[in-house]
Design an enzyme around this catalytic site. Structure first.
Site, PDB file in Angstrom:
ATOM      1  N   SER A  26       1.893  27.492 -41.990  1.00  0.00           N
ATOM      2  CA  SER A  26       0.543  26.942 -42.186  1.00  0.00           C
ATOM      3  C   SER A  26      -0.416  28.028 -42.657  1.00  0.00           C
ATOM      4  CB  SER A  26       0.024  26.293 -40.896  1.00  0.00           C
ATOM      5  OG  SER A  26      -0.163  27.259 -39.885  1.00  0.00           O
TER       6      SER A  26
ATOM      7  N   ASP B 190      -1.508  35.414 -38.143  1.00  0.00           N
ATOM      8  CA  ASP B 190      -0.668  34.857 -39.210  1.00  0.00           C
ATOM      9  C   ASP B 190      -1.353  34.930 -40.567  1.00  0.00           C
ATOM     10  OD1 ASP B 190       0.903  34.297 -37.044  1.00  0.00           O
ATOM     11  OD2 ASP B 190       1.262  32.198 -37.546  1.00  0.00           O
TER      12      ASP B 190
END
Length: 397
Positions: free
Chosen positions: A147, A205
């Site tokens: 994502s 991330d």
């Protein structure tokens, strides 16, 4: 490049060391993965904005005037310094016909796309008329930062479409990176996309997706490691589903029950992260094969610790046994309890040995990729730098 449009990619991530301990204030090392997400942006026609995500079965388009009207109605809520409000997200869901409680990857991907498109254009220009296709080598829901790679690619493409960042790719170049200042802007907006998808992400991330290489994360602070080598690995998905929330709660319960036993384990995991960082930072200046036995031993010790704190799984034990039978060293990465594992490959590991290990892992029902870690962050591509499969996936309309 004009005939193919703009092509951007961003890497996934794995946790090298420090998973679970990071929740309790210890250091974690996150590294960029050689598996990437790719986005192609082309000028759109007929005053429409279209997005296609073949991996999750999405094909949506909207008329620009409708998006502009929605943006004007919600304009005051677009602020990259704070999380998107629940009211704003509800309005976007209603506009896109997404059920209020939807949590499937396709729904969240559409929601993040709409939010980022409207928010970025609200700050930097009009809603762009573009066709966007996103395709990924990364599996979704496997803890590999898929994502965030998506959000980083979207941020870079939309910021470029709205004129907020440059196109650094010069004629004759096959790849290019943005300036530090532009990458900071990409990362800021990618973090907003992650907030739409995950609610309260750490920011690790998207930082890995933006800058690549390796990052150290501790108590909310993210720091890029100095020059790090690219290391070959096998990445294996056991395909065993797990709940990160349940696993994190289980570790916390063990620490509360046996503090004198468990806290030293967390301290040891922290020391492994520190030692690994020292080795990685020493390797570029001194690429001696002697570093690899140290890295392998750190994998082994940490995997035992992760079993001790209760996040192992029989599938991961099997992964470690199979790779050990080929003289290779593995550990879980991420939440554990199934999910993914990583196996270090030395520079002199032969293709035959790698193929034999992959064959045995696939025979267990696992999915396996030979890739690398320490990969570059968000990158702009000419078509000549892309593999045939990527070109094919991005050109399908």
């Amino acid at each position: 490049m004009a005939e193919r449009g703009l092509v951007v990619s961003a890497p996934g991530k794995v946790i090298l060391h420090g998973e679970h301990a990071v929740v309790h204030g210890k250091a974690a090392l996150a590294v960029a993965l050689g598996l990437r997400t790719f986005l192609c942006l082309r000028p759109g026609g007929e005053g429409r904005l279209r997005v296609r995500l073949p991996g999750v079965g999405v094909l949506r388009s909207w008329e620009r005037p409708r998006l502009s009207a929605l943006r004007e109605r919600l304009g005051a809520d677009f602020d990259e310094s704070k999380p998107p409000s629940a009211e704003l997200l509800e309005a976007l869901k209603e506009f896109a016909g997404i059920p209020a409680e939807a949590s499937a990857p396709d729904s969240l991907a559409i929601l993040a796309f709409l939010y980022m498109c409207l928010a970025i254009s609200a700050k930097y220009g009009d809603v762009p008329s573009v066709d966007i296709v996103v395709w990924s080598e990364l599996p979704t829901g496997a803890g590999l930062g898929s994502s965030a790679a998506y959000a980083v690619c979207l941020a870079a493409a939309l910021l470029h479409a709205c004129g907020a960042i440059s196109c650094p790719l010069q004629d004759g170049e096959i790849t290019a990176r943005w300036t530090e200042e532009e990458m900071t802007l990409i990362n800021t907006w990618a973090f907003q996309g992650e907030r739409v998808i995950h609610g309260n992400p750490s920011g690790v991330d998207n930082a890995v997706g933006t800058w690549g290489g390796a990052l150290r994360y501790q108590s909310g602070k993210i720091k890029a490691l100095k020059r790090v080598p690219t290391l070959r690995i096998l990445l294996t998905n056991t395909k065993v589903p797990r709940s990160t929330k349940v696993l994190v709660a289980g570790v916390k319960e063990k620490i509360l029950k046996f503090p004198a036993i468990m806290n030293p384990v967390l301290d040891s995991i922290d020391a492994i992260s520190q030692e690994c960082q020292s080795v990685l930072e020493a390797m570029p200046a001194n690429p001696s094969p002697e570093h690899y036995p140290v890295l392998e031993e750190l994998f082994d010790i940490n995997q035992h610790h992760l079993n001790v704190i209760g996040v192992g799984h029989p599938s991961l034990d099997r992964l470690c046994r199979v790779t050990a039978s080929h003289g290779l060293h593995s550990k879980l990465t991420g939440a554990g309890g199934g999910g993914c594992g990583i196996t270090l490959l030395r520079p002199d590991t032969t293709p035959q040995a790698v193929e034999a290990a992959k064959r045995d892992l696939c025979a267990c029902g696992f999915e396996c990729w030979e890739t690398d870690i320490g990969a570059p962050g968000v990158t702009l591509h000419s078509s000549s730098s892309l593999k045939a499969q990527v070109l094919h996936e991005l050109s399908e309309s």
